[in-house]
Scaffold this active site. Structure first.
Site, PDB file in Angstrom:
ATOM      1  N   ASP A  32       0.862  -1.185   0.000  1.00 38.45           N
ATOM      2  CA  ASP A  32       0.000   0.000   0.000  1.00 38.45           C
ATOM      3  C   ASP A  32       0.902   1.240   0.000  1.00 38.45           C
ATOM      4  O   ASP A  32       1.719   1.420   0.905  1.00 38.45           O
ATOM      5  CB  ASP A  32      -0.891  -0.004   1.264  1.00 38.45           C
ATOM      6  CG  ASP A  32      -2.040   0.986   1.169  1.00 38.45           C
ATOM      7  OD1 ASP A  32      -3.183   0.596   1.464  1.00 38.45           O
ATOM      8  OD2 ASP A  32      -1.783   2.151   0.759  1.00 38.45           O
ATOM      9  N   SER A  35      -1.287   6.316  -0.499  1.00 42.12           N
ATOM     10  CA  SER A  35      -1.871   7.502  -1.164  1.00 42.12           C
ATOM     11  C   SER A  35      -3.313   7.678  -0.701  1.00 42.12           C
ATOM     12  O   SER A  35      -3.855   8.770  -0.690  1.00 42.12           O
ATOM     13  CB  SER A  35      -1.835   7.322  -2.686  1.00 42.12           C
ATOM     14  OG  SER A  35      -2.620   6.200  -3.058  1.00 42.12           O
ATOM     15  N   PHE A  82      -7.057  -5.070  -3.664  1.00 42.86           N
ATOM     16  CA  PHE A  82      -7.983  -3.989  -3.274  1.00 42.86           C
ATOM     17  C   PHE A  82      -7.521  -2.636  -3.828  1.00 42.86           C
ATOM     18  O   PHE A  82      -8.313  -1.736  -4.036  1.00 42.86           O
ATOM     19  CB  PHE A  82      -8.018  -3.838  -1.740  1.00 42.86           C
ATOM     20  CG  PHE A  82      -8.654  -4.954  -0.999  1.00 42.86           C
ATOM     21  CD1 PHE A  82      -7.889  -5.876  -0.292  1.00 42.86           C
ATOM     22  CD2 PHE A  82     -10.029  -5.082  -0.974  1.00 42.86           C
ATOM     23  CE1 PHE A  82      -8.472  -6.897   0.442  1.00 42.86           C
ATOM     24  CE2 PHE A  82     -10.636  -6.114  -0.245  1.00 42.86           C
ATOM     25  CZ  PHE A  82      -9.855  -7.018   0.451  1.00 42.86           C
ATOM     26  N   SER A 126     -17.412  -4.013  -7.325  1.00 39.31           N
ATOM     27  CA  SER A 126     -18.421  -3.230  -6.623  1.00 39.31           C
ATOM     28  C   SER A 126     -19.787  -3.376  -7.268  1.00 39.31           C
ATOM     29  O   SER A 126     -19.886  -3.552  -8.483  1.00 39.31           O
ATOM     30  CB  SER A 126     -17.987  -1.753  -6.660  1.00 39.31           C
ATOM     31  OG  SER A 126     -19.068  -0.910  -6.347  1.00 39.31           O
ATOM     32  N   TYR A 151     -15.169   5.876 -11.959  1.00 37.71           N
ATOM     33  CA  TYR A 151     -14.822   4.873 -10.934  1.00 37.71           C
ATOM     34  C   TYR A 151     -15.522   3.558 -11.252  1.00 37.71           C
ATOM     35  O   TYR A 151     -14.877   2.514 -11.349  1.00 37.71           O
ATOM     36  CB  TYR A 151     -15.226   5.345  -9.526  1.00 37.71           C
ATOM     37  CG  TYR A 151     -15.327   4.181  -8.575  1.00 37.71           C
ATOM     38  CD1 TYR A 151     -16.576   3.655  -8.253  1.00 37.71           C
ATOM     39  CD2 TYR A 151     -14.198   3.574  -8.064  1.00 37.71           C
ATOM     40  CE1 TYR A 151     -16.675   2.546  -7.431  1.00 37.71           C
ATOM     41  CE2 TYR A 151     -14.284   2.476  -7.234  1.00 37.71           C
ATOM     42  CZ  TYR A 151     -15.535   1.963  -6.930  1.00 37.71           C
ATOM     43  OH  TYR A 151     -15.626   0.852  -6.117  1.00 37.71           O
ATOM     44  N   LYS A 155     -14.169  -0.421 -12.554  1.00 38.80           N
ATOM     45  CA  LYS A 155     -14.538  -1.725 -11.999  1.00 38.80           C
ATOM     46  C   LYS A 155     -15.071  -2.634 -13.111  1.00 38.80           C
ATOM     47  O   LYS A 155     -14.733  -3.819 -13.175  1.00 38.80           O
ATOM     48  CB  LYS A 155     -15.569  -1.576 -10.877  1.00 38.80           C
ATOM     49  CG  LYS A 155     -15.009  -0.952  -9.607  1.00 38.80           C
ATOM     50  CD  LYS A 155     -13.820  -1.755  -9.063  1.00 38.80           C
ATOM     51  CE  LYS A 155     -13.246  -1.136  -7.805  1.00 38.80           C
ATOM     52  NZ  LYS A 155     -12.020  -1.835  -7.346  1.00 38.80           N
TER      53      LYS A 155
HETATM   54  C1  WQD Z   1     -25.644   5.670   0.310  1.00 35.46           C
HETATM   55  C2  WQD Z   1     -26.958   6.410   0.400  1.00 35.46           C
HETATM   56  C3  WQD Z   1     -26.944   8.596  -0.579  1.00 35.46           C
HETATM   57  C4  WQD Z   1     -24.356  10.596   2.293  1.00 35.46           C
HETATM   58  C5  WQD Z   1     -20.798   4.298  -2.782  1.00 35.46           C
HETATM   59  C6  WQD Z   1     -20.044   4.172  -4.045  1.00 35.46           C
HETATM   60  C7  WQD Z   1     -19.990   2.728  -4.446  1.00 35.46           C
HETATM   61  C8  WQD Z   1     -19.375   1.948  -3.334  1.00 35.46           C
HETATM   62  C9  WQD Z   1     -20.177   2.130  -2.054  1.00 35.46           C
HETATM   63  C10 WQD Z   1     -17.017   1.543  -3.544  1.00 35.46           C
HETATM   64  C11 WQD Z   1     -27.292   7.154  -0.884  1.00 35.46           C
HETATM   65  C12 WQD Z   1     -27.232   8.665   0.915  1.00 35.46           C
HETATM   66  C13 WQD Z   1     -25.084   9.630   1.629  1.00 35.46           C
HETATM   67  C14 WQD Z   1     -25.048  11.661   2.934  1.00 35.46           C
HETATM   68  C15 WQD Z   1     -27.127  10.737   2.215  1.00 35.46           C
HETATM   69  N1  WQD Z   1     -18.034   2.346  -3.142  1.00 35.46           N
HETATM   70  N2  WQD Z   1     -26.447   9.703   1.608  1.00 35.46           N
HETATM   71  N3  WQD Z   1     -26.413  11.686   2.882  1.00 35.46           N
HETATM   72  O1  WQD Z   1     -23.403   5.968  -3.195  1.00 35.46           O
HETATM   73  O2  WQD Z   1     -24.488   3.785  -2.445  1.00 35.46           O
HETATM   74  O3  WQD Z   1     -22.092   3.844  -2.984  1.00 35.46           O
HETATM   75  O4  WQD Z   1     -20.209   3.530  -1.769  1.00 35.46           O
HETATM   76  O5  WQD Z   1     -17.124   0.459  -4.012  1.00 35.46           O
HETATM   77  O6  WQD Z   1     -19.235   2.621  -5.615  1.00 35.46           O
HETATM   78  O7  WQD Z   1     -20.740   4.896  -5.027  1.00 35.46           O
HETATM   79  O8  WQD Z   1     -22.896   4.957  -0.923  1.00 35.46           O
HETATM   80  O9  WQD Z   1     -22.819   5.863   1.343  1.00 35.46           O
HETATM   81  O10 WQD Z   1     -22.365   7.434  -0.628  1.00 35.46           O
HETATM   82  O11 WQD Z   1     -24.676   6.600  -0.199  1.00 35.46           O
HETATM   83  O12 WQD Z   1     -28.359  10.792   2.170  1.00 35.46           O
HETATM   84  O13 WQD Z   1     -24.438  12.598   3.552  1.00 35.46           O
HETATM   85  O14 WQD Z   1     -26.850   7.405   1.416  1.00 35.46           O
HETATM   86  O15 WQD Z   1     -27.766   9.517  -1.286  1.00 35.46           O
HETATM   87  O16 WQD Z   1     -28.690   7.082  -1.102  1.00 35.46           O
HETATM   88  P1  WQD Z   1     -23.318   4.696  -2.450  1.00 35.46           P
HETATM   89  P2  WQD Z   1     -23.108   6.269  -0.058  1.00 35.46           P
END
Ligand code: WQD
Length: 342
Positions: A32, A35, A82, A126, A151, A155
């Site tokens: 790792d 970064s 990862f 993912s 992103y 994947k």
């Molecule tokens: C979850 C829900 C938001 C923050 C991301 C990546 C995905 C994967 C997992 C790597 C959504 C809501 C969020 C906030 C909110 N990452 N939310 N207020 O977008 O499902 O997935 O993480 O593999 O690739 O895109 O996760 O936790 O950002 O959002 O309401 O302050 O929570 O709108 O509905 P997401 P998230």
């Protein structure tokens, strides 16, 4: 004792997977370049395991540097890859940085796997490869939609690269694991998700509860769901970690039907944002300070897994429910506050 290389071993899922691998008798090294990962996480993992886990601070998008890692460890039997950038908004801002790092490091890892005869690879993917799936729960055979971000595109491309690598290199196996939404922390509260400025929901919830943030916003409650907020399949990071140990062992034992298999890692339960907040409030005994704001661009409305394949072929059974996920996430945030790590 099989030696396993975990790339991104100082990251959130990587560090928890090192713990599960070591708990199940594997000898583990980490690569790792810090970064995105935290060197401190390596110290924490070593403390938790009561044995030091060596981290090689290698930039895996540098082919020569990656090669030296394998020259120094000719007994690597498996790789769990990862190491990647994973911020959706950052990937929109800097797509080339994402392709160079995420695709470049994967290609270097696979080239070294072939050159050094490492036949067991697990690739971190993912659920974002599915986009807005047409049918739910989503199965591994669901058609992949157009990637919502660079992103997610890295994947999707990464999975294709793995499949083509296996086709071109008989005897080599790659297991692709598609995570839904990893949350929570190891019960020791020695390791967890370390991110000063998280974009994802659960650390934002716990930072709001502990007072690092004054309030948080729920991005929309006017979706076509049971309470109007988005649905996700939240899965405990230790359940995710254990799936990697199981997948690796199955690969080493040549016990999977095909040389390149894909598995969904989710509980199979959809939980809305508001339901998660309610679960957190009942676990913490706190009233969370949140407001309802506009929808976030690019959000998938509803996604949750069909995890039958992982349960039947890997023998995987998620152990943690949403209450336990919230409990460990909250305990971790409180432990951080005590250590005043920030
Ligand atoms: C979850 C829900 C938001 C923050 C991301 C990546 C995905 C994967 C997992 C790597 C959504 C809501 C969020 C906030 C909110 N990452 N939310 N207020 O977008 O499902 O997935 O993480 O593999 O690739 O895109 O996760 O936790 O950002 O959002 O309401 O302050 O929570 O709108 O509905 P997401 P998230």
């Amino acid at each position: 004792m099989s030696k396993i290389l975990v790339t991104g071993g100082c990251g959130y899922i990587g560090s928890h997977t090192i713990v599960d691998l070591a708990d199940h008798g594997f000898d583990v090294i980490s690569a790792d370049n810090l970064s995105r990962g935290f060197g401190e996480m390596n110290e924490r993992v070593s403390k938790l395991l009561e044995k030091s886990i060596q981290n090689y601070p290698v930039d895996l998008s540098d082919a020569a540097a990656t090669r030296t890692l394998f020259e120094a460890n000719p007994d690597i039997e498996g790789i769990i890859h990862f190491a990647a950038y994973k911020s959706v908004p950052e990937s929109v801002e800097a797509p080339l940085m994402y392709y160079k790092n995420n695709i470049g490091s994967l290609v270097n890892i696979l080239e070294c796997a072939r050159e050094f005869g490492v036949k067991n690879v697990v690739f971190s993917s993912s659920c974002s490869v599915y986009g807005n799936a047409d049918t739910l729960p989503v199965t591994e055979t669901a058609p992949l939609k157009e990637a919502e971000s660079p992103y997610a595109a890295t994947k999707q491309m990464g999975e294709q690269i793995c499949a083509d690598f296996v086709k071109g290199n008989p005897g080599y196996k790659v297991v692709i694991l598609r995570y839904f939404n990893p949350v929570g922390a190891h019960e020791s509260t020695l390791i967890g998700e370390m991110n000063q400025r998280p974009e994802n929901l659960v650390p934002i919830v716990t930072q709001t509860a502990i007072g690092i943030r004054a309030e948080m916003t729920v991005f929309g409650n006017d979706y076509d769901t049971r309470d109007g907020s988005c649905v996700r399949d939240y899965i405990h990071v230790m359940d995710i970690a254990h799936a990697h140990t199981l997948a690796l062992q199955k690969s080493i034992d040549n016990a999977l039907p095909k040389d390149c298999e894909v598995f969904n890692l989710g509980t199979g339960e959809g939980v809305t944002v508001l339901e998660l907040i309610q679960a957190f409030e009942s676990v913490s005994g706190l009233k969370l300070n949140y407001n309802i704001g506009p929808r976030r661009a690019g959000d998938v409305i509803k996604v949750y897994a069909d995890n039958t394949k992982a349960r039947t072929q890997l023998g995987w059974q998620p152990k943690y429910d949403i209450t336990a996920m919230m409990q460990t996430a909250w305990s971790w945030e409180q432990a951080l506050a005590k250590e005043a790590v920030r």
